[in-house]
Motif scaffolding. Structure first.
Motif, short mmCIF file in Angstrom:
data_model
loop_
_atom_site.label_atom_id
_atom_site.label_comp_id
_atom_site.label_asym_id
_atom_site.label_seq_id
_atom_site.Cartn_x
_atom_site.Cartn_y
_atom_site.Cartn_z
N ARG A 17 39.32 -0.77 50.33
CA ARG A 17 39.91 0.12 49.33
C ARG A 17 41.23 0.66 49.84
NH1 ARG A 17 35.59 3.96 46.51
NH2 ARG A 17 37.55 4.69 45.70
N ARG A 18 42.24 0.58 48.98
CA ARG A 18 43.56 1.12 49.28
C ARG A 18 44.02 1.94 48.09
NH1 ARG A 18 46.77 -4.02 51.94
NH2 ARG A 18 45.19 -4.52 53.50
N SER A 19 45.10 2.68 48.30
CA SER A 19 45.64 3.44 47.17
C SER A 19 47.15 3.23 47.07
CB SER A 19 45.31 4.93 47.29
OG SER A 19 45.92 5.48 48.43
N PHE A 20 47.62 3.30 45.85
CA PHE A 20 49.01 3.10 45.51
C PHE A 20 49.53 4.42 44.94
CE2 PHE A 20 52.22 1.96 42.34
CZ PHE A 20 53.05 1.12 43.07
N ALA A 21 50.45 5.07 45.65
CA ALA A 21 50.98 6.37 45.21
C ALA A 21 51.78 6.20 43.92
CB ALA A 21 51.85 6.97 46.29
N LEU A 22 51.51 7.05 42.94
CA LEU A 22 52.20 6.98 41.65
C LEU A 22 53.48 7.82 41.62
CD1 LEU A 22 49.08 7.12 39.33
CD2 LEU A 22 50.40 5.12 40.03
N LEU A 23 53.57 8.82 42.46
CA LEU A 23 54.77 9.66 42.55
C LEU A 23 55.37 9.44 43.93
CD1 LEU A 23 56.49 11.84 41.13
CD2 LEU A 23 55.05 13.54 42.25
#
Length: 104
Positions: A65-71
């Motif tokens: 699991r990874r995350s992609f910053a939206l801001l």
């Protein structure tokens, strides 16, 4: 552009360490009438201080699991600090208001 930070306390205590959610409400300019959600205020693991997480989209790569910053900053990597400070100031004011109303 004027922004109001709306704080929603985490009264359930779940997940542990999460103090509140925050939203940015835009009250003039091109974004008037819109809000940006997905901010969260957390107690730091060592107990000294607080941290703000920003809106992100989670995804998986090879089961990880990874995350992609939206801001994200365009050029100045410290630009997020202004938003982080704004959210933490609003939370501190919210806490002070809650303490005053509970003492009455």
């Amino acid at each position: 552009m004027n922004i109001v930070v709306k704080i929603t306390p985490n009264d359930r205590g779940n997940p542990p360490g999460k103090l509140a959610d925050a939203e940015l409400h835009f009250i003039d300019g091109e974004l008037d009438g819109l809000k940006l959600i997905g901010f969260a205020i957390w107690e730091r693991r060592g107990g000294n201080g607080r941290n703000v997480t920003f809106p992100a989209r989670q995804y998986a790569v090879n089961g990880e699991r990874r995350s992609f910053a939206l801001l994200r900053p365009i050029a100045d990597t410290s630009a997020q600090n202004r938003v982080r400070d704004l959210v933490l100031e609003a939370f501190a004011e919210h806490e002070e208001g809650a303490a005053v109303s509970s003492n009455r």
